[in-house]
Design an enzyme around this catalytic site. Structure first.
Site: not given
Lengths: 62, 468
Positions: B80, B155, B179
């Site tokens: 990420k 996310s 997330s």
């Protein structure tokens, strides 16, 4: 609002943390902030004066 | 095998160890897959094509000379785009940090590299990790491999779409309110939110200091355990890092789970939920019963207050972290994230402290539940993936706003910091994945992997890559 910032819907909160929020944005924010604060007021149902305030110092540690 | 990207980490690792597979070929297969599919998935912000090929060549030399480092050696992994990577852009999904190049690696990036993993790229995310759709105004939306007209969830949406779509074999996400688990659920993969403090957050751009956790996302339970083995452990650079002893998270995954007691909280988790998800959860309970586990309805006190508790803490801490950004660069922040940060900045200190006190009470109630149950089971998300442009979704005839709905069932576990794994349990009638989450007492990730692995073996959903 019953809390320390004393937000009022007819007054822009420029004085809070030096934020600059225009009227258009405040129209979006005001109901969000008010709703969130009302949700926290509901926590009084589970909080008592005996609740250990020092909990703040163990922030989520398990 | 024609499509090497279809292998799981454990399958590829076995072949790599026996020198029957080259890391160079494995990485090349994934780079080709990225090249062929990322115009439709938009999983990546940065693809490390040259670096990953060079690192794969190095891994090949090491393995051929007998220096096999373990199960991640030569395995392509994505990050990420909030993990600090030395000399490589780390945007945090924002315009503000589009040119930010860290001069050191996050601790977990160093750990993955030491384990021989090949970092293949930096992945899409909701701006600042503050949102649940990965609908990013600066880098475009990450798209769901099961239906590219649908959101990935967030996310860590790019991490989920890349793993689900076969663009990398595993990825790291971060989980502050769900997330890791939300996009894992919507994209049909396995996501682990470890115990708060189990994995170092040093060099991971923060969102909320008392809620942030980082963890692995993979297509199988065993692969997930392999990744956690590499990244778990105490780190002196993270003040919240735990010194609790480490386990080999793969060692118990084949153990019989008969006799375990599973608590199944009814209220709150089933108040606002699609009927198809309820049906799949009932089938999952039947699978557990077939495995010899005992699934019982459980009462979880004050669950109805968890959104207020986590929302207040999360947004206030996020506003503190981004205080300079919202004062001086607000015009560079997407509208949804800007509003959330400003809301956090306007939250009173009284509300923050009150939420932390309520958090302590909730945590004590959950501790008490584990005197009765070994683990808790609940749905991860109340619906399948919504369409990209939708702001609300129909739940049994009622329109529910997507943003609060997505994290409704995942936030309670961030309040407690307890380890929670999300894994697929089936599909909606539209062919979109649905997942459940299992929660255990602190530092019992090994137990979660054991139970999840036994479930995965009797389910039909394991390491499936959709056609894109």
């Amino acid at each position: 609002m019953p809390h320390d910032n004393e937000l009022k819907s007819d007054r822009l909160p420029e004085y809070v943390s030096k934020l600059s929020i225009d009227a258009e944005q405040w129209a979006i924010l005001e109901p969000l902030v008010r709703s969130a604060s009302n949700s926290v007021i509901m926590l009084d149902q589970v909080l008592t004066v005996e609740t250990e305030s020092s909990a703040i110092f163990v922030l989520g540690k398990v | 095998m024609d499509n090497l990207y279809e292998l799981s980490i454990s399958e590829a690792s076995s072949l790599l160890k026996k020198k029957e597979l080259s890391p160079v070929d494995l990485v090349a297969s994934h780079l080709l897959r990225i090249n062929e599919t990322d115009n439709r998935l938009n999983s990546f912000i940065t693809v490390l094509s040259d670096k990953s090929q060079k690192d794969a060549l190095q891994a090949e030399k090491e393995i051929l000379s007998g220096q096999w480092k373990g199960n991640l050696h030569g395995i392509p992994i994505g990050l990420k785009d909030l993990y600090y990577t030395k000399g490589i852009p780390t945007t945090v999904g924002s315009k503000i940090y589009k040119d930010f190049i860290p001069d050191f690696n996050a601790t977990v990036v160093d750990k993955l590299t030491e384990a021989g993993a090949v970092i293949i790229g930096k992945l899409q995310m909701h701006e600042f990790a503050l949102g649940t759709t990965s609908h990013n105004p600066h880098y475009g939306p990450a798209k769901n491999p099961w239906n590219t007209e649908c959101v990935t969830g967030g996310s860590s949406g790019g991490s989920a779409s890349a793993v689900s779509g076969g663009q990398c074999m595993g990825a790291l996400g971060s989980d502050t309110g769900g997330s890791i688990r939300i996009p894992s659920a919507l994209c049909g993969i396995v996501g682990m939110k470890p115990t708060f403090g189990r994995v170092s957050r040093y060099g991971v751009f923060p969102l909320s200091s008392s809620l942030d956790t980082v963890g692995p996302m993979t297509r199988t339970v065993k692969d997930n355990a392999i990744m956690l083995n590499a990244i778990a452990g105490h780190d002196i650079n993270d003040s919240f890092s735990a010194k609790h002893s480490l386990s080999d998270y793969t060692s118990d995954i084949e153990k019989d789970i008969s006799g375990i007691k599973i608590g199944n909280p009814q209220t709150y988790f089933y108040d606002v939920i699609d009927k198809e998800v309820v049906c799949l959860m009932e089938k999952a309970s039947e699978h557990f019963t077939d495995l010899g586990a005992k699934v019982e309805p459980a009462e979880v006190p004050i669950l109805e207050h968890t959104l207020a508790i986590s929302g207040t803490i999360l947004l206030t801490e996020a506003a503190e972290i981004h205080s300079e950004n919202i004062r001086t660069k607000a015009e560079l922040i997407g509208n949804d994230v800007k509003s959330r940060l400003q809301q956090g900045a306007l939250t009173s200190g009284v509300d923050y402290v009150k939420s932390q006190r309520a958090r302590t009470i909730y945590n004590q109630k959950i501790d008490d539940l584990f005197k009765t149950y070994d683990i808790l089971v609940s749905p991860t998300v109340a619906t399948g993936a919504p369409l990209l442009d939708d702001t609300s979704v129909d739940i049994n005839g009622v329109q529910e706003l997507i943003a609060p709905l997505m994290a409704r069932l995942t936030r309670p576990q961030n309040i407690t910091g307890l380890p929670t794994i999300s894994l697929p349990i089936g599909f909606t009638s539209k062919g979109l994945p649905v997942a459940m989450q299992l929660t255990a007492p602190p530092f019992q990730e090994a137990r979660l992997y054991n139970i999840a692995n036994q479930y995965e073996k009797v389910s039909t959903f394991k390491n499936i890559i959709p056609s894109i």
